[in-house]
Design an enzyme around this catalytic site. Structure first.
Site, PDB file in Angstrom:
ATOM      1  N   ASP A  50       0.854  -1.189   0.000  1.00  0.00           N
ATOM      2  CA  ASP A  50       0.000   0.000   0.000  1.00  0.00           C
ATOM      3  C   ASP A  50       0.889   1.238   0.000  1.00  0.00           C
ATOM      4  O   ASP A  50       1.733   1.414   0.884  1.00  0.00           O
ATOM      5  CB  ASP A  50      -0.894  -0.007   1.245  1.00  0.00           C
ATOM      6  N   ASP A 143      -3.163   2.537  -5.995  1.00  0.00           N
ATOM      7  CA  ASP A 143      -2.012   2.606  -5.096  1.00  0.00           C
ATOM      8  C   ASP A 143      -1.857   1.408  -4.161  1.00  0.00           C
ATOM      9  O   ASP A 143      -1.095   1.478  -3.197  1.00  0.00           O
ATOM     10  CB  ASP A 143      -2.072   3.889  -4.264  1.00  0.00           C
ATOM     11  N   GLU A 144      -2.538   0.306  -4.426  1.00  0.00           N
ATOM     12  CA  GLU A 144      -2.368  -0.862  -3.563  1.00  0.00           C
ATOM     13  C   GLU A 144      -2.637  -2.140  -4.348  1.00  0.00           C
ATOM     14  O   GLU A 144      -3.375  -2.146  -5.335  1.00  0.00           O
ATOM     15  CB  GLU A 144      -3.281  -0.792  -2.331  1.00  0.00           C
TER      16      GLU A 144
END
Length: 429
Positions: A50, A143-144
């Protein structure tokens, strides 16, 4: 069973140290206190990665004068917070908070309007680095992602833990942002682990400790248990994960339907889901869970429009479109309803909304809903969508109108152009 020597991996210089007894507070090679040590460190391979305060971290990277300042990325005073840096979070600022509340809590914050094109570009750089570690990368958002590094030891000449530590350092060095990593035997525990030590974290939850680790945590730690579900479970006597673990599965099924067995398994730390590298290309969606159950279509329809706009924006930023629109509803008793409609490939909010609204109206029979979502499946390239033909001459006008609106929002923020339907019976942010 006698334990073997203790191993300590430095996350800064990547040196691995071995001690027969005792602990290390700092790396003997570089002096860093950031050491990874866990009995199961080298036997686990499922990770959740993350990026830390992603949008805000990119803005700070690009403007070093912001390094020590509270930064909020969001859509103006009437909008909401997309991301708050960790400095701003010390003032109580959180994602999805109305901007006026965020600025009241942190009046000195620097507010920056989102630059999605830049964020998508950086997200793809991080994703490319992930794929160099393993082909089994399951993106959850820009973003993860989950990663399965099983069997990669021979390729990288290192355990998954060491490979991930090197990856985190490389992201920080080459891209200029930081990530937090959770390593565990399954996706559920890996996701929890990645939140334990933010930012720049690296946490491990092993098989042997999972049940004890989870026991006293609130049931809200489990993904999908929102405020309404938490209150419903509390009324039935389930406040901690140990309560779910010790319950008869049949009782949870009677209370929550199909969700019951899932929660019972997760409460034991059991999660059999595989890391699915095709996940992101199968569907793109947007959904929200309500603070209070809603049955009134006059309230649900404006919320559906805002979700359709979010879905449209995600499709546009990814350069994708969908041929099937799926409406997702979860009732107050946690029963899931999904309804779908196939249409010519589109990424337009208006077309997505029209299909979703028709599906929603057919379900508004007095039932109260706790969750509403809309998604696009049968994903294709944007170039194949919204072309129009003799039977659908309005699509080009709709496409041009949305492009004009998107341009205005990029220049002046998300609140620059707002459809009138949003103001009618608007749910508070």
């Amino acid at each position: 069973m006698t334990e073997g020597p203790h191993r300590f991996l430095c996350r800064d210089c990547l040196t691995d140290h071995v001690r027969e007894h005792g602990a290390l507070d700092r790396c003997p090679a570089c002096g860093s206190p950031r050491l990874i040590s866990h009995p199961e460190r080298d036997s686990l391979s499922i990770a959740h990665v993350d990026c830390d305060a992603f949008y805000a971290s990119i803005e700070k990277r690009d403007d070093p004068s912001l390094a020590d300042k509270p930064v909020i990325v969001g859509g103006g005073r009437r909008g909401v917070v997309s991301t708050a840096c960790y400095v701003a979070r010390t003032y109580g600022v959180r994602s999805a908070m109305p901007m006026f509340k965020a600025l009241k809590a942190c009046p000195d914050a620097v507010v920056i309007r989102p630059n999605m094109e830049k964020y998508v570009r950086v997200g793809r750089e991080v994703r490319r680095m992930m794929l160099e570690l393993t082909p089994l990368v399951e993106p959850l958002s820009i973003d993860e992602a989950f990663l399965d590094l099983s069997g990669t030891e021979r390729l990288h000449h290192a355990s998954p833990a060491a490979t991930l530590a090197a990856f985190a350092r490389r992201v920080e060095t080459e891209i200029g942002i930081t990530v937090s990593i959770g390593l565990a035997p399954n996706k559920f525990l890996a996701k929890i682990a990645s939140d334990l030590d933010k930012p720049r974290g690296f946490s491990i939850i092993g098989r042997r400790e999972a049940a004890d680790f989870l026991a006293d945590k609130p049931v809200s730690l489990i993904h999908g248990v929102g405020k309404v579900a938490e209150e419903r479970l509390a009324k039935a006597g389930f406040r901690r994960i140990r309560d779910l673990r010790d319950a008869w599965p049949e009782r949870l099924t009677a209370l929550l339907g199909r969700e019951g067995p899932r929660l019972h398994r997760l409460a034991h730390g059991i999660d059999d889901r595989m890391v699915d590298p095709e996940r992101e290309t199968k569907s793109i969606s947007a959904e929200t869970t309500f603070e209070h159950d809603i049955a009134d279509p006059a309230v649900l329809v404006p919320i559906l429009w805002r979700l359709s706009e979010k879905l449209s924006a995600r499709l546009k930023h990814a350069g994708l479109a969908g041929r099937t629109v799926t409406l997702k509803l979860k009732t107050a008793d946690f029963r899931l309803r999904t309804r779908s409609r196939t249409l010519p490939a589109t990424q337009l909010a208006s077309r997505l909304f029209e299909a979703g609204r028709d599906l929603l109206q057919a379900e508004c029979d007095g039932t109260a809903f706790r969750l509403l979502g809309i998604g696009a499946t049968e994903i294709c390239a944007a170039e194949e969508a919204d072309l129009g033909d003799l039977a659908d001459q309005d699509v080009r006008r709709a496409r041009d109108m949305e492009r004009a609106v998107d341009t205005l929002r990029e220049r002046f923020g998300a609140a620059a152009v707002v459809k009138g339907i949003v103001f009618k019976n608007r749910e508070p942010d």
